[in-house]
Design a protein around this motif. Sequence first.
Motif, short mmCIF file in Angstrom:
data_model
loop_
_atom_site.label_atom_id
_atom_site.label_comp_id
_atom_site.label_asym_id
_atom_site.label_seq_id
_atom_site.Cartn_x
_atom_site.Cartn_y
_atom_site.Cartn_z
N LEU A 5 0.41 2.48 3.90
CA LEU A 5 0.72 1.05 3.92
C LEU A 5 1.08 0.56 2.51
O LEU A 5 1.98 -0.25 2.33
CB LEU A 5 -0.45 0.26 4.49
N ALA A 6 0.37 1.07 1.52
CA ALA A 6 0.67 0.70 0.14
C ALA A 6 2.07 1.17 -0.24
O ALA A 6 2.83 0.43 -0.88
CB ALA A 6 -0.37 1.29 -0.81
N VAL A 7 2.43 2.37 0.17
CA VAL A 7 3.78 2.88 -0.11
C VAL A 7 4.84 2.02 0.58
O VAL A 7 5.88 1.71 0.00
CB VAL A 7 3.91 4.37 0.30
N VAL A 72 -11.62 -8.95 -5.51
CA VAL A 72 -11.44 -10.10 -4.63
C VAL A 72 -10.39 -11.04 -5.20
O VAL A 72 -9.55 -11.58 -4.45
CB VAL A 72 -12.78 -10.83 -4.38
N GLY A 73 -10.37 -11.23 -6.50
CA GLY A 73 -9.35 -12.07 -7.13
C GLY A 73 -7.94 -11.52 -6.91
O GLY A 73 -7.02 -12.26 -6.58
N TYR A 74 -7.79 -10.21 -7.07
CA TYR A 74 -6.50 -9.58 -6.82
C TYR A 74 -6.13 -9.66 -5.34
O TYR A 74 -4.95 -9.84 -5.01
CB TYR A 74 -6.50 -8.12 -7.29
N MET A 75 -7.11 -9.52 -4.48
CA MET A 75 -6.83 -9.62 -3.04
C MET A 75 -6.30 -11.01 -2.69
O MET A 75 -5.31 -11.14 -1.96
CB MET A 75 -8.10 -9.31 -2.24
N LEU A 76 -6.95 -12.04 -3.20
CA LEU A 76 -6.50 -13.41 -2.93
C LEU A 76 -5.11 -13.67 -3.51
O LEU A 76 -4.26 -14.28 -2.85
CB LEU A 76 -7.50 -14.42 -3.51
N THR A 77 -4.88 -13.19 -4.71
CA THR A 77 -3.57 -13.38 -5.34
C THR A 77 -2.49 -12.67 -4.56
O THR A 77 -1.40 -13.23 -4.33
CB THR A 77 -3.60 -12.88 -6.79
N ALA A 78 -2.77 -11.44 -4.12
CA ALA A 78 -1.77 -10.68 -3.37
C ALA A 78 -1.43 -11.34 -2.04
O ALA A 78 -0.27 -11.35 -1.62
CB ALA A 78 -2.28 -9.25 -3.13
N VAL A 79 -2.42 -11.91 -1.38
CA VAL A 79 -2.18 -12.56 -0.09
C VAL A 79 -1.43 -13.88 -0.27
O VAL A 79 -0.56 -14.23 0.54
CB VAL A 79 -3.51 -12.79 0.67
N LEU A 80 -1.74 -14.62 -1.31
CA LEU A 80 -1.16 -15.94 -1.49
C LEU A 80 0.21 -15.93 -2.16
O LEU A 80 0.97 -16.91 -2.04
CB LEU A 80 -2.11 -16.83 -2.31
N LEU A 81 0.57 -14.86 -2.86
CA LEU A 81 1.83 -14.85 -3.59
C LEU A 81 3.07 -14.91 -2.70
O LEU A 81 3.96 -15.72 -2.98
CB LEU A 81 1.89 -13.63 -4.52
N ILE A 112 -0.65 -4.68 -5.64
CA ILE A 112 -1.15 -3.64 -4.74
C ILE A 112 -1.56 -2.40 -5.53
O ILE A 112 -2.58 -1.77 -5.25
CB ILE A 112 -0.10 -3.31 -3.66
N LEU A 113 -0.77 -2.05 -6.54
CA LEU A 113 -1.12 -0.91 -7.39
C LEU A 113 -2.45 -1.16 -8.09
O LEU A 113 -3.32 -0.28 -8.12
CB LEU A 113 -0.01 -0.67 -8.41
N ARG A 114 -2.61 -2.35 -8.61
CA ARG A 114 -3.86 -2.69 -9.30
C ARG A 114 -5.05 -2.70 -8.33
O ARG A 114 -6.15 -2.28 -8.69
CB ARG A 114 -3.70 -4.05 -9.98
N LEU A 115 -4.84 -3.17 -7.11
CA LEU A 115 -5.89 -3.12 -6.09
C LEU A 115 -6.34 -1.68 -5.86
O LEU A 115 -7.54 -1.39 -5.76
CB LEU A 115 -5.42 -3.73 -4.78
#
Length: 121
Positions: A5-7, A72-81, A112-115
Motif C-alpha cells: 500500500l505504501a508503494v 500520530v502527528g504524521y498520521m494526522l498530517t498525512a490524512v489531512l493533507l 508515508i516514508l517518514r511514517l
Amino acid sequence: MIGPLAVAVYVLSLALAAWAFAEFFRHREPTRPLFQGLGVVGLLVLAQVVALGIGLARGQGPEEGGEVVTLVGYMLTAVLLPPAGAVLARMEPTRWGSLLIGSAAVIVPVLILRLGQIWNG
C-alpha cells in the motif's frame, strides 16, 4: 505498515504530482480528474493510516512515548493533507490550483516514508 500500500501511494502520488505540475506549466487550471486523483491518493493514505492506528492500538509500532506522539502527528498530517490540497485548489481555480495539487501530491510520499521510518524504528 502495509508495504504494498505504501508503494502504491508513492507511485500514484508522484504520478499525480508530475501530471499536476505539467498542467501548471501549461497554464491550465485543475480539472476534475486531478481532483479525483488526489481523492484516490487520499483514500490510500487513509487506509494506510487506519492500518497503522489499528497496529498502534494492538501495541505494535514504536516503543518510546515521544515516538508515538510523532507518529500520530504524521498520521494526522498525512490524512489531512490531500483534502486540504483539494480545498485550496478549489479556492484557486487558476493554474496555481494545479500547483497546489502537485505540491500536496509531492509531500504525501514523504509523509508515508517518514511514517514507515518511525514505525520500524
